[in-house]
Write an enzyme that holds these catalytic residues in place. Structure first.
Site, PDB file in Angstrom:
ATOM      1  N   ASP A 164      11.052 113.864 -36.889  1.00  0.00           N
ATOM      2  CA  ASP A 164       9.999 112.866 -36.706  1.00  0.00           C
ATOM      3  C   ASP A 164       9.247 112.567 -38.002  1.00  0.00           C
ATOM      4  OD1 ASP A 164       8.810 115.405 -36.813  1.00  0.00           O
ATOM      5  OD2 ASP A 164       8.356 115.425 -34.684  1.00  0.00           O
ATOM      6  N   GLU A 188       5.920 113.732 -26.463  1.00  0.00           N
ATOM      7  CA  GLU A 188       4.687 114.220 -25.862  1.00  0.00           C
ATOM      8  C   GLU A 188       4.840 114.323 -24.345  1.00  0.00           C
ATOM      9  OE1 GLU A 188       2.747 115.394 -27.876  1.00  0.00           O
ATOM     10  OE2 GLU A 188       1.963 114.036 -29.403  1.00  0.00           O
TER      11      GLU A 188
HETATM   12  C1  F6R Z   1       7.452 118.736 -36.321  1.00  0.00           C
HETATM   13  C2  F6R Z   1       7.537 118.604 -34.870  1.00  0.00           C
HETATM   14  C3  F6R Z   1       6.545 119.221 -33.950  1.00  0.00           C
HETATM   15  C4  F6R Z   1       6.109 120.628 -34.387  1.00  0.00           C
HETATM   16  C5  F6R Z   1       5.026 121.145 -33.435  1.00  0.00           C
HETATM   17  C6  F6R Z   1       4.513 122.497 -33.881  1.00  0.00           C
HETATM   18  O1  F6R Z   1       8.512 118.072 -36.952  1.00  0.00           O
HETATM   19  O2  F6R Z   1       8.423 117.947 -34.418  1.00  0.00           O
HETATM   20  O3  F6R Z   1       7.086 119.269 -32.657  1.00  0.00           O
HETATM   21  O4  F6R Z   1       7.211 121.479 -34.363  1.00  0.00           O
HETATM   22  O5  F6R Z   1       3.963 120.252 -33.400  1.00  0.00           O
HETATM   23  O6  F6R Z   1       3.815 122.354 -35.068  1.00  0.00           O
HETATM   24  P1  F6R Z   1       3.384 123.659 -35.904  1.00  0.00           P
HETATM   25  O7  F6R Z   1       4.632 124.294 -36.326  1.00  0.00           O
HETATM   26  O8  F6R Z   1       2.618 123.106 -37.079  1.00  0.00           O
HETATM   27  O9  F6R Z   1       2.577 124.489 -34.983  1.00  0.00           O
END
Ligand code: F6R
Length: 264
Positions: free
Chosen positions: A82, A160
């Site tokens: 993303d 989401e």
């Molecule tokens: C990032 C993504 C998100 C993150 C998720 C967790 O490319 O696709 O799904 O993996 O928001 O974020 P962190 O690792 O920062 O807690």
């Protein structure tokens, strides 16, 4: 309406590690072994990559394996999950910048083998761009391995709550919790974009192997729901319970609420 599928159809017991370092090294080893295997076979390997805090140590270990143990990325194609929309690739809050800084600038991957959603399309062009991103993944025969983190609301990629399990790459609206979690990166809430381009849940589910990494106590509640709760679009990661190619990799803190029966 939640989809009713009986629980744990395919879920394997999560791989648990005492801390984030060990979980990350293990994850990097899984990726490195696949790269080596494909090299031995004379094939390319297509990796789906994530950004955020979770994979940072995985990327550090991959860089170490490249620098100290001769792991080459010459046969590797990458597709990122993303990117914020809109954002310039040189903006240091962009995921393009993140990937260069945390991985690509430090390994021998060929630049033309790196795909990250670019968000300079106009709203009129974006659907066409997203379809082209999907087509490109398909052209390489799909993703051999997808690395995932998980959002505190259960998102995977930026799919989401409410995202269709049949979704493919598209423009999405970011959930308030996702935007709140991005304040650390952007400084203030008004600077956090409202939208992103994300590959879809269907796209993720097509990957031949999926590693979902969850680290730290702040992921414990959602991991419990994603692993043991009802399968529902309200918790996008819950659909992974139905898939045999998924491995959950957790550190001890992320696993504190995982029930005993799910550990074995
Ligand atoms: C990032 C993504 C998100 C993150 C998720 C967790 O490319 O696709 O799904 O993996 O928001 O974020 P962190 O690792 O920062 O807690």
């Amino acid at each position: 309406m939640p989809i009713k599928i009986s629980k744990h159809i395919q879920t394997k017991a999560p791989s648990l590690f005492p801390d984030a370092d060990q979980a990350s090294v293990y994850t990097a080893q899984q990726i490195a072994e696949l790269i080596h295997q494909k090299q031995r076979e004379g094939n390319q390997v297509t990796l789906g990559l994530a950004t955020g805090n979770t994979p940072k140590k995985v990327y550090q270990e991959l860089i170490r394996l490249h620098k100290n143990e001769g792991l080459s990325f010459q046969n590797v194609i990458t597709f990122n999950l993303d990117e914020y929309y809109p954002i310039g690739p040189d903006n240091d809050q962009s995921y393009t910048y993140f990937m260069r800084h945390n991985l690509f600038d430090h390994i021998d991957i060929q630049q033309e083998n790196i795909y990250i959603p670019q968000t300079n399309s106009t709203p009129q062009e974006v659907a066409k761009y997203c379809q082209a991103y999907e087509d490109k993944i398909a052209e390489y025969g799909g993703l051999d391995l997808q690395l995932l983190g998980i959002g505190r609301n259960g998102h995977i990629g930026f799919n989401e709550p409410g995202s269709s399990f049949a979704s493919t790459t598209r423009l999405v609206n970011l959930h308030p919790l996702t935007r709140e979690d991005a304040i650390a990166q952007f400084g203030t809430i008004d600077k956090v974009p409202h939208q992103a381009i994300s590959i879809g849940i269907h796209t993720i589910m097509q990957a031949k192997r999926i590693l979902l990494l969850a680290l730290g106590e702040r992921k414990s509640e959602i991991m419990n729901k994603a692993l043991s709760g009802e399968i529902s679009v309200d918790i996008p990661a819950s659909i992974l319970q139905t898939m045999s190619q998924v491995e959950y990799i957790l550190d001890q803190e992320a696993a504190v609420l995982i029930q005993e029966e799910d550990r074995v």
